[in-house]
Motif scaffolding. Structure first.
Motif, PDB file in Angstrom:
ATOM      1  N   THR A 263      -9.103  -4.403  -0.748  1.00  0.00           N
ATOM      2  CA  THR A 263      -8.123  -2.968  -1.195  1.00  0.00           C
ATOM      3  C   THR A 263      -8.880  -2.214  -0.605  1.00  0.00           C
TER       4      THR A 263
ATOM      5  N   SER B 211     -11.267  -9.267  -4.021  1.00  0.00           N
ATOM      6  CA  SER B 211     -10.253  -8.586  -4.446  1.00  0.00           C
ATOM      7  C   SER B 211     -10.748  -6.647  -4.168  1.00  0.00           C
TER       8      SER B 211
ATOM      9  N   TYR C 290       1.456  -0.829  -0.174  1.00  0.00           N
ATOM     10  CA  TYR C 290       0.215   0.016   0.252  1.00  0.00           C
ATOM     11  C   TYR C 290       0.876   1.176   0.009  1.00  0.00           C
TER      12      TYR C 290
ATOM     13  N   VAL D 287      -3.114   1.335  -3.299  1.00  0.00           N
ATOM     14  CA  VAL D 287      -2.456  -0.608  -3.353  1.00  0.00           C
ATOM     15  C   VAL D 287      -2.361  -0.636  -4.836  1.00  0.00           C
ATOM     16  N   ASP D 288      -1.705  -2.496  -4.851  1.00  0.00           N
ATOM     17  CA  ASP D 288      -1.008  -2.813  -6.387  1.00  0.00           C
ATOM     18  C   ASP D 288      -0.580  -4.113  -5.243  1.00  0.00           C
TER      19      ASP D 288
ATOM     20  N   LEU E 267      -1.536  -6.462  -5.653  1.00  0.00           N
ATOM     21  CA  LEU E 267      -2.298  -7.683  -4.308  1.00  0.00           C
ATOM     22  C   LEU E 267      -2.496  -8.858  -4.909  1.00  0.00           C
TER      23      LEU E 267
END
Length: 273
Positions: free
Chosen positions: A185, A181, A88, A197-198, A200
């Motif tokens: 997130t 998802s 994050y 956020v990535d 994931l």
């Protein structure tokens, strides 16, 4: 018990059997709550709100005779437990001189477990209809389905499923993964006061999986404009409308130019501030 009819979209003859040799009998039916008249009124209200639809089309759009169709759907219940990892980011402004700043993101690693019970994840059980169009009129009130009885189908077209239980479950898992998802997130953002956020990664276990095979009510119709047919559908429970309408190139162009002018104006204000 057989209810014969012609599919309003593909034109094929479909027969709904109470229980065929290689098919399951429906577990339930969601009866129609919206009649033809109200479906038509909802259509006119819907098309009036279409910004890029030509005015002439809105004035001339008169839906052809409605067909009431019971469309096969699978619904799934499952308890999910997901392990996830992600990173994050928190944004901050950094001084770069001359009174100017730039946005910098500080990234942090996180992991956790997320559990949620999924109730009635719906998957259309036929390939005869446009999936995206039907998704636009969901959800259906599947909680209030009633026990299947052939008399509910009297006077309506109905169809047996062509997407089997196994394939429907695979589709449901993809839809559930997308839903989880999004929720995970948001969970990460809320817990860490994060801006982004990535990366994931979610691994989900499904437990206590159950399913129902339901017949759901839809009004199907179309209208003609400049020699072309535009089909639309109305949720037979809620009255929600979905479908395709003509698009005015002129209206789209004007909207794009206005949007571009606004962006240029904002840019000029920022650069001269």
């Amino acid at each position: 018990m057989q209810i014969a009819g012609e599919c309003p979209f593909c034109g094929s003859n479909q027969v709904m059997e109470e229980k065929g040799k290689d098919t399951l009998a429906p577990n339930g039916v969601c009866p129609f709550k919206i009649d033809k008249k109200l479906a038509g009124l909802n259509f006119f209200s819907w098309i009036k709100r279409k910004l890029f639809c030509p005015k002439e089309a809105k004035q001339k759009a008169k839906p052809d005779a409605f067909k009431g169709v019971y469309v096969p759907y699978w619904t799934f219940d499952t308890n999910t437990i997901s392990e996830y990892t992600a990173r994050y980011g928190k944004n901050r402004e950094e001084d770069i001189g001359d009174g100017k700043t730039k946005t910098v993101t500080d990234w942090h690693f996180t992991k956790g477990i997320y559990a949620e019970a999924i109730n009635d994840q719906a998957v259309i059980g036929t390939t005869n209809y446009p999936t995206k169009m039907f998704a636009s009129i969901e959800p259906f009130d599947t909680e209030n389905s009633v026990e299947y009885k052939p008399e509910y189908l009297a006077g309506f077209i109905s169809e047996r499923y062509s997407i089997g239980l196994k394939d429907a479950w695979e589709k449901a898992k993809c839809m559930i993964k997308t839903l989880l998802s999004k929720k995970i997130t948001q969970k990460i953002k809320n817990e860490n006061f994060a801006d982004r956020v990535d990366s994931l990664n979610v691994q989900t276990i499904h437990e206590n999986i159950t399913y129902k095979y339901l017949l759901l009510p839809v009004w199907i119709s179309s209208f003609q404009y400049k020699g072309k047919t535009y089909q639309f559908i109305v949720n037979g429970q809620t009255g929600k409308v979905g479908g395709k309408v003509p698009v005015s190139v002129l209206r789209v162009t004007v909207a794009a130019l206005i949007g571009l002018a606004i962006l240029i104006g904002i840019y000029l204000l920022k650069t001269h501030a």
